[in-house]
Write a protein that holds these residues in place. Structure first.
Motif, mmCIF file in Angstrom:
data_model
loop_
_atom_site.group_PDB
_atom_site.id
_atom_site.type_symbol
_atom_site.label_atom_id
_atom_site.label_comp_id
_atom_site.label_asym_id
_atom_site.label_seq_id
_atom_site.Cartn_x
_atom_site.Cartn_y
_atom_site.Cartn_z
ATOM 1 N N VAL A 19 54.167 29.883 31.428
ATOM 2 C CA VAL A 19 52.850 29.958 31.894
ATOM 3 C C VAL A 19 52.550 29.846 33.192
ATOM 4 C CG1 VAL A 19 50.345 29.261 31.307
ATOM 5 C CG2 VAL A 19 51.965 29.662 29.295
ATOM 6 N N ALA A 20 53.082 28.584 33.581
ATOM 7 C CA ALA A 20 52.610 28.213 35.058
ATOM 8 C C ALA A 20 53.551 29.169 36.010
ATOM 9 C CB ALA A 20 53.356 26.656 35.218
ATOM 10 N N CYS A 21 54.556 29.624 35.571
ATOM 11 C CA CYS A 21 55.204 30.495 36.542
ATOM 12 C C CYS A 21 54.262 31.760 36.501
ATOM 13 C CB CYS A 21 56.485 31.080 36.032
ATOM 14 S SG CYS A 21 58.060 29.834 36.001
ATOM 15 N N THR A 22 53.599 32.237 35.565
ATOM 16 C CA THR A 22 52.847 33.503 35.934
ATOM 17 C C THR A 22 51.559 33.256 36.471
ATOM 18 O OG1 THR A 22 51.844 33.129 33.698
ATOM 19 C CG2 THR A 22 53.921 34.355 33.792
ATOM 20 N N ILE A 23 51.036 31.900 36.580
ATOM 21 C CA ILE A 23 49.683 31.916 37.163
ATOM 22 C C ILE A 23 49.539 30.987 38.388
ATOM 23 C CG2 ILE A 23 48.483 32.113 34.902
ATOM 24 C CD1 ILE A 23 48.094 29.358 34.696
ATOM 25 N N ALA A 24 50.547 30.286 38.856
ATOM 26 C CA ALA A 24 50.714 29.379 39.951
ATOM 27 C C ALA A 24 52.115 29.261 40.381
ATOM 28 C CB ALA A 24 49.624 28.472 39.733
ATOM 29 N N ALA B 33 48.871 22.007 41.038
ATOM 30 C CA ALA B 33 47.498 21.137 41.444
ATOM 31 C C ALA B 33 46.729 21.620 42.705
ATOM 32 C CB ALA B 33 47.863 19.659 41.597
ATOM 33 N N VAL B 34 47.412 21.955 43.697
ATOM 34 C CA VAL B 34 46.770 22.439 45.172
ATOM 35 C C VAL B 34 46.087 23.519 44.743
ATOM 36 C CG1 VAL B 34 47.100 23.178 47.485
ATOM 37 C CG2 VAL B 34 48.204 21.133 46.660
ATOM 38 N N CYS B 35 46.552 24.511 43.881
ATOM 39 C CA CYS B 35 46.054 25.834 43.521
ATOM 40 C C CYS B 35 45.023 25.765 42.719
ATOM 41 C CB CYS B 35 47.168 26.794 42.864
ATOM 42 S SG CYS B 35 48.274 27.434 44.023
ATOM 43 N N THR B 36 44.813 24.765 41.936
ATOM 44 C CA THR B 36 43.900 24.691 41.055
ATOM 45 C C THR B 36 42.572 23.920 41.892
ATOM 46 O OG1 THR B 36 45.255 23.895 39.205
ATOM 47 C CG2 THR B 36 43.081 23.067 39.081
ATOM 48 N N ALA B 37 42.672 22.841 42.679
ATOM 49 C CA ALA B 37 41.883 22.188 43.575
ATOM 50 C C ALA B 37 41.224 23.253 44.492
ATOM 51 C CB ALA B 37 42.598 21.151 44.347
ATOM 52 N N LEU B 38 42.077 24.151 45.161
ATOM 53 C CA LEU B 38 41.447 25.190 45.897
ATOM 54 C C LEU B 38 40.839 26.261 45.153
ATOM 55 C CD1 LEU B 38 44.468 25.460 48.626
ATOM 56 C CD2 LEU B 38 42.191 24.423 48.751
ATOM 57 N N ALA B 39 40.739 26.251 43.852
ATOM 58 C CA ALA B 39 40.134 27.351 42.943
ATOM 59 C C ALA B 39 40.695 28.623 43.203
ATOM 60 C CB ALA B 39 38.696 27.331 43.409
ATOM 61 N N ARG B 40 41.865 28.589 43.341
ATOM 62 C CA ARG B 40 42.729 29.787 43.587
ATOM 63 C C ARG B 40 42.643 30.698 42.377
ATOM 64 N NH1 ARG B 40 48.594 31.017 42.484
ATOM 65 N NH2 ARG B 40 48.834 32.994 43.187
ATOM 66 N N VAL B 41 42.219 31.785 42.334
ATOM 67 C CA VAL B 41 42.076 32.611 41.003
ATOM 68 C C VAL B 41 42.840 33.801 40.727
ATOM 69 C CG1 VAL B 41 40.025 33.769 39.698
ATOM 70 C CG2 VAL B 41 39.583 31.892 41.034
ATOM 71 N N GLY B 42 43.487 33.714 39.558
ATOM 72 C CA GLY B 42 44.257 35.098 39.365
ATOM 73 C C GLY B 42 43.926 35.360 37.872
ATOM 74 N N ALA B 43 44.212 36.525 37.488
ATOM 75 C CA ALA B 43 43.986 37.272 36.394
ATOM 76 C C ALA B 43 45.257 37.019 35.436
ATOM 77 C CB ALA B 43 43.763 38.726 36.174
ATOM 78 N N MET B 44 44.904 36.603 34.212
ATOM 79 C CA MET B 44 46.297 36.594 33.312
ATOM 80 C C MET B 44 45.679 37.251 31.738
ATOM 81 S SD MET B 44 47.714 33.086 32.148
ATOM 82 C CE MET B 44 49.433 32.973 31.164
ATOM 83 N N ASP B 45 46.801 37.840 31.240
ATOM 84 C CA ASP B 45 46.522 38.342 29.911
ATOM 85 C C ASP B 45 46.833 37.557 28.973
ATOM 86 O OD1 ASP B 45 46.057 41.016 31.000
ATOM 87 O OD2 ASP B 45 48.223 41.507 31.110
ATOM 88 N N TYR B 46 46.322 37.762 27.842
ATOM 89 C CA TYR B 46 46.537 36.954 26.619
ATOM 90 C C TYR B 46 46.276 37.824 25.487
ATOM 91 C CZ TYR B 46 41.485 36.613 24.929
ATOM 92 O OH TYR B 46 40.501 36.922 24.388
ATOM 93 N N LEU B 47 46.825 37.535 24.314
ATOM 94 C CA LEU B 47 46.751 38.519 23.102
ATOM 95 C C LEU B 47 46.139 37.520 22.145
ATOM 96 C CD1 LEU B 47 49.773 39.211 21.257
ATOM 97 C CD2 LEU B 47 50.273 38.656 23.748
ATOM 98 N N GLY C 152 39.905 46.490 29.483
ATOM 99 C CA GLY C 152 39.262 45.858 30.616
ATOM 100 C C GLY C 152 40.511 44.934 31.211
ATOM 101 N N HIS C 153 40.102 44.139 32.322
ATOM 102 C CA HIS C 153 41.187 43.515 32.887
ATOM 103 C C HIS C 153 40.639 42.205 33.132
ATOM 104 C CE1 HIS C 153 44.104 46.507 33.113
ATOM 105 N NE2 HIS C 153 43.248 47.533 33.557
ATOM 106 N N GLY C 154 39.719 41.480 32.338
ATOM 107 C CA GLY C 154 39.203 40.390 32.388
ATOM 108 C C GLY C 154 40.606 39.362 32.273
ATOM 109 N N GLY C 155 40.216 38.206 33.252
ATOM 110 C CA GLY C 155 41.485 37.250 33.187
ATOM 111 C C GLY C 155 41.139 36.007 32.855
ATOM 112 N N ILE C 156 41.996 35.021 32.690
ATOM 113 C CA ILE C 156 41.648 33.636 32.457
ATOM 114 C C ILE C 156 41.641 32.966 33.965
ATOM 115 C CG2 ILE C 156 42.695 31.196 32.001
ATOM 116 C CD1 ILE C 156 43.897 32.928 29.750
#
Length: 192
Positions: A91-96, A104-118, A188-192
């Motif tokens: 999971v970590a490889c796909t979102i940061a 942690a730095v990406c989280t603190a900087l509020a880096r946003v990316g879309a992620m699919d879930y099913l 739609g392409h809403g992400g986490i």
């Protein structure tokens, strides 16, 4: 949400000081135990409003957080992040990043990316259940391997090698599985 294993040490030595002292973020930590058991603290904590949710642990801890949020809110009320501390951390490889510091730095900087879930609905012994899956959905041999890997969780020190041992045991058991696969294409392409 804090998993077992190296998560506790990672939070104590790096993440808590980083988020609280450098990023100025107040943390509310809920710790899970083997098999994602917790004393109800997560559901209790979800009654309060947060700016975001962070899972520190492996893929299973992140999946547990996703499923608990969906169970309580039927959606994601705030952004989610994953700081890896597991054996594979797909999971970590796909979102940061698979590196805890980078995540942690990406989280603190509020880096946003879309992620699919099913969402997976399954019927077992006449009882239907629905679960969310992130990054990977397993059934059959892979599900048996993961279940056995969790059973031998006391061997966490083996790291990802415990998955090899569990895979061998699943192969020796030689179980067969019947299933029907149905899917709905996302609109739609809403992400986490």
């Amino acid at each position: 949400l804090l998993g077992t294993g190296r998560s506790r040490q990672l939070v104590a030595t790096f993440l808590r000081p980083f988020f609280e002292k450098i990023a100025g973020v107040t943390l509310k930590i809920v710790e899970t135990h083997e098999g994602f058991r917790e004393d109800g603290s997560l559901r209790e904590a979800l009654r309060e409003q947060y700016d975001g949710y962070v899972a520190v642990g492996g893929d299973g801890v992140f999946g547990y957080l996703v499923n608990t949020l969906l169970e309580v809110f039927q959606s994601f009320p705030a952004p989610l992040a994953h700081i890896p501390a597991g054996s594979t951390d797909a999971v970590a490889c796909t979102i940061a990043s698979r590196a805890p510091f980078t995540s942690a730095v990406c989280t603190a900087l509020a880096r946003v990316g879309a992620m699919d879930y099913l969402e997976v609905s399954a019927v077992s012994r006449g009882v239907e259940s629905t679960t969310a899956a992130v990054c990977i959905c397993t059934a059959g041999f892979m599900a048996d391997t993961i279940a056995l890997s969790d059973l031998i969780g006391g061997f966490c020190r083996l790291g990802s090698f415990r998955d090899d041992v569990a895979g061998f045991l699943a192969l020796v058991r030689n179980r067969s599985h019947a299933c029907d696969i149905r899917y709905l294409e996302s609109v739609g392409h809403g992400g986490i």
